[in-house]
Design a protein around this motif. Structure first.
Motif, PDB file in Angstrom:
ATOM      1  N   ASP A   1      39.508  53.633  40.014  1.00  0.00           N
ATOM      2  CA  ASP A   1      39.924  52.238  39.962  1.00  0.00           C
ATOM      3  C   ASP A   1      40.108  51.693  41.378  1.00  0.00           C
ATOM      4  O   ASP A   1      41.157  51.147  41.738  1.00  0.00           O
ATOM      5  CB  ASP A   1      41.189  52.054  39.131  1.00  0.00           C
ATOM      6  CG  ASP A   1      40.894  52.048  37.630  1.00  0.00           C
ATOM      7  OD1 ASP A   1      39.724  52.237  37.251  1.00  0.00           O
ATOM      8  OD2 ASP A   1      41.836  51.860  36.843  1.00  0.00           O
TER       9      ASP A   1
ATOM     10  N   ASP B   1      44.164  54.101  41.810  1.00  0.00           N
ATOM     11  CA  ASP B   1      44.327  52.761  41.254  1.00  0.00           C
ATOM     12  C   ASP B   1      44.629  51.717  42.328  1.00  0.00           C
ATOM     13  O   ASP B   1      45.621  51.012  42.281  1.00  0.00           O
ATOM     14  CB  ASP B   1      45.413  52.788  40.175  1.00  0.00           C
ATOM     15  CG  ASP B   1      45.004  53.682  39.010  1.00  0.00           C
ATOM     16  OD1 ASP B   1      44.443  53.159  38.038  1.00  0.00           O
ATOM     17  OD2 ASP B   1      45.218  54.907  39.097  1.00  0.00           O
TER      18      ASP B   1
ATOM     19  N   HIS C   1      42.814  49.038  42.900  1.00  0.00           N
ATOM     20  CA  HIS C   1      42.590  47.740  42.259  1.00  0.00           C
ATOM     21  C   HIS C   1      42.406  46.618  43.271  1.00  0.00           C
ATOM     22  O   HIS C   1      43.051  45.565  43.180  1.00  0.00           O
ATOM     23  CB  HIS C   1      43.732  47.410  41.297  1.00  0.00           C
ATOM     24  CG  HIS C   1      43.706  48.206  40.032  1.00  0.00           C
ATOM     25  ND1 HIS C   1      42.797  47.986  39.016  1.00  0.00           N
ATOM     26  CD2 HIS C   1      44.480  49.252  39.620  1.00  0.00           C
ATOM     27  CE1 HIS C   1      43.008  48.856  38.036  1.00  0.00           C
ATOM     28  NE2 HIS C   1      44.021  49.637  38.378  1.00  0.00           N
TER      29      HIS C   1
ATOM     30  N   HIS D   1      37.828  50.794  35.855  1.00  0.00           N
ATOM     31  CA  HIS D   1      37.747  49.458  36.431  1.00  0.00           C
ATOM     32  C   HIS D   1      36.613  49.335  37.453  1.00  0.00           C
ATOM     33  O   HIS D   1      36.331  48.224  37.905  1.00  0.00           O
ATOM     34  CB  HIS D   1      39.078  49.067  37.083  1.00  0.00           C
ATOM     35  CG  HIS D   1      40.074  48.519  36.108  1.00  0.00           C
ATOM     36  ND1 HIS D   1      40.280  47.176  35.930  1.00  0.00           N
ATOM     37  CD2 HIS D   1      40.914  49.149  35.241  1.00  0.00           C
ATOM     38  CE1 HIS D   1      41.208  46.986  35.010  1.00  0.00           C
ATOM     39  NE2 HIS D   1      41.616  48.176  34.574  1.00  0.00           N
TER      40      HIS D   1
ATOM     41  N   ARG E   1      37.695  44.490  39.113  1.00  0.00           N
ATOM     42  CA  ARG E   1      36.660  44.103  38.154  1.00  0.00           C
ATOM     43  C   ARG E   1      35.247  44.455  38.634  1.00  0.00           C
ATOM     44  O   ARG E   1      34.286  43.819  38.231  1.00  0.00           O
ATOM     45  CB  ARG E   1      36.749  42.602  37.856  1.00  0.00           C
ATOM     46  CG  ARG E   1      37.913  42.215  36.954  1.00  0.00           C
ATOM     47  CD  ARG E   1      37.698  42.696  35.529  1.00  0.00           C
ATOM     48  NE  ARG E   1      38.868  42.444  34.697  1.00  0.00           N
ATOM     49  CZ  ARG E   1      39.614  43.391  34.141  1.00  0.00           C
ATOM     50  NH1 ARG E   1      39.324  44.662  34.349  1.00  0.00           N
ATOM     51  NH2 ARG E   1      40.641  43.079  33.377  1.00  0.00           N
TER      52      ARG E   1
ATOM     53  N   LEU F   1      32.992  44.809  33.570  1.00  0.00           N
ATOM     54  CA  LEU F   1      33.694  44.697  32.298  1.00  0.00           C
ATOM     55  C   LEU F   1      32.785  44.214  31.169  1.00  0.00           C
ATOM     56  O   LEU F   1      32.528  44.935  30.211  1.00  0.00           O
ATOM     57  CB  LEU F   1      34.901  43.761  32.446  1.00  0.00           C
ATOM     58  CG  LEU F   1      35.778  43.616  31.207  1.00  0.00           C
ATOM     59  CD1 LEU F   1      36.365  44.949  30.780  1.00  0.00           C
ATOM     60  CD2 LEU F   1      36.901  42.602  31.470  1.00  0.00           C
TER      61      LEU F   1
ATOM     62  N   LYS G   1      38.108  51.867  28.103  1.00  0.00           N
ATOM     63  CA  LYS G   1      39.325  52.218  28.847  1.00  0.00           C
ATOM     64  C   LYS G   1      39.590  53.716  28.854  1.00  0.00           C
ATOM     65  O   LYS G   1      39.945  54.278  29.889  1.00  0.00           O
ATOM     66  CB  LYS G   1      40.532  51.482  28.254  1.00  0.00           C
ATOM     67  CG  LYS G   1      41.813  51.703  29.021  1.00  0.00           C
ATOM     68  CD  LYS G   1      42.946  50.867  28.459  1.00  0.00           C
ATOM     69  CE  LYS G   1      44.239  51.077  29.249  1.00  0.00           C
ATOM     70  NZ  LYS G   1      45.356  50.263  28.732  1.00  0.00           N
TER      71      LYS G   1
END
Length: 255
Positions: free
Chosen positions: A47, A16, A18, A78, A51, A82, A126
């Protein structure tokens, strides 16, 4: 658990990242902290971006390239666009171009066989899913690993998750883990580090390593040390401009 050799085995587990919703200073410090443990394998369980935008994938690629090799990276939810036409027609194109063209990578090292699976199909927003074909891949790759290898599966969604976070296909995945005698499952998604048994397999969930989405527990990554007696899961938590050792879990080796 299968023997990793006399000198043991060290695995770095991040998740993650991100990129796009990250702390730039943390990126610099986590690279140094991971390098300091000299892992035999670095695993990133999804992730990589916030986005799935080109710039975010390039930022993620730059970070991943600075982590110790060899590396195994898997797709997270992610890392899929999206809301756009791209999600329908080419959901994994940017990931394949900028992170890894192989969505189910395999890494084989002396004493270790590792498989990565994508658990974020484009039609699920998700939550995760493991298909029958993917469960069969667990058996085909990890079930056929050489005697003595540590057998590692990396995916984004934790198999132990329950309720709304339950992974679709969980039952067949757990069966595949059991028949293949998988030693470790590495996952992410929750941003909360944890370790526990799912059957006879040790599941390790890494927290978020670099993002601002810390969910009240701060940023962290995980070191996994395997020797002849035990598997030791050591959380590394951000502390000021550096990192400190957090909770540590000891799990006896499976015979």
């Amino acid at each position: 658990m299968s023997a990793p050799g006399r000198t043991g085995l060290v695995i770095a587990h991040l998740s993650d990242l991100h990129l796009g919703a990250h702390d730039p200073d943390t990126v610099e410090s986590v690279v140094a902290d991971v390098a300091a443990v000299r892992p035999a394998l670095t695993v990133v369980t999804g992730d990589c971006t916030m986005r799935a935008r080109n710039r975010q994938f390039r930022q993620a690629r730059y970070l991943i390239d600075r982590l110790p090799a060899p590396r195994l990276v898997v797709l997270g939810n992610h890392d899929v666009p999206l809301v756009s036409v791209r999600r329908l027609v080419s959901p994994y194109r940017r990931y394949r171009l900028l992170i890894d063209s192989d969505l189910e990578p395999v890494v084989r090292l002396p004493g270790l066989t590792a498989l990565g699976l994508p658990t974020a199909p484009a039609w699920r927003w998700k939550s995760g899913r493991v298909s029958r074909r993917q469960s069969d891949s667990v058996v085909a790759v990890l079930g056929a690993a050489p005697v003595g290898d540590v057998r590692l599966l990396a995916l984004h969604h934790p198999p132990r998750a329950t309720g709304l976070a339950t992974v679709a296909g969980r039952g067949r995945l757990l069966h595949a883990l059991a028949v293949s005698r998988v030693d470790l499952v590495l996952a992410g998604h929750t941003h909360v580090p944890a370790a526990g048994l799912v059957g006879a397999t040790l599941e390790v969930v890494a927290g978020t390593a670099t993002s601002r989405r810390t969910r009240g527990v701060g940023r962290s990554w995980t070191v996994i040390r395997i020797d002849e007696a035990a598997v030791v899961v050591e959380e590394r938590h951000q502390s000021g401009s550096g990192w400190r050792t957090g909770p540590t879990t000891h799990c006896p080796r499976r015979s």
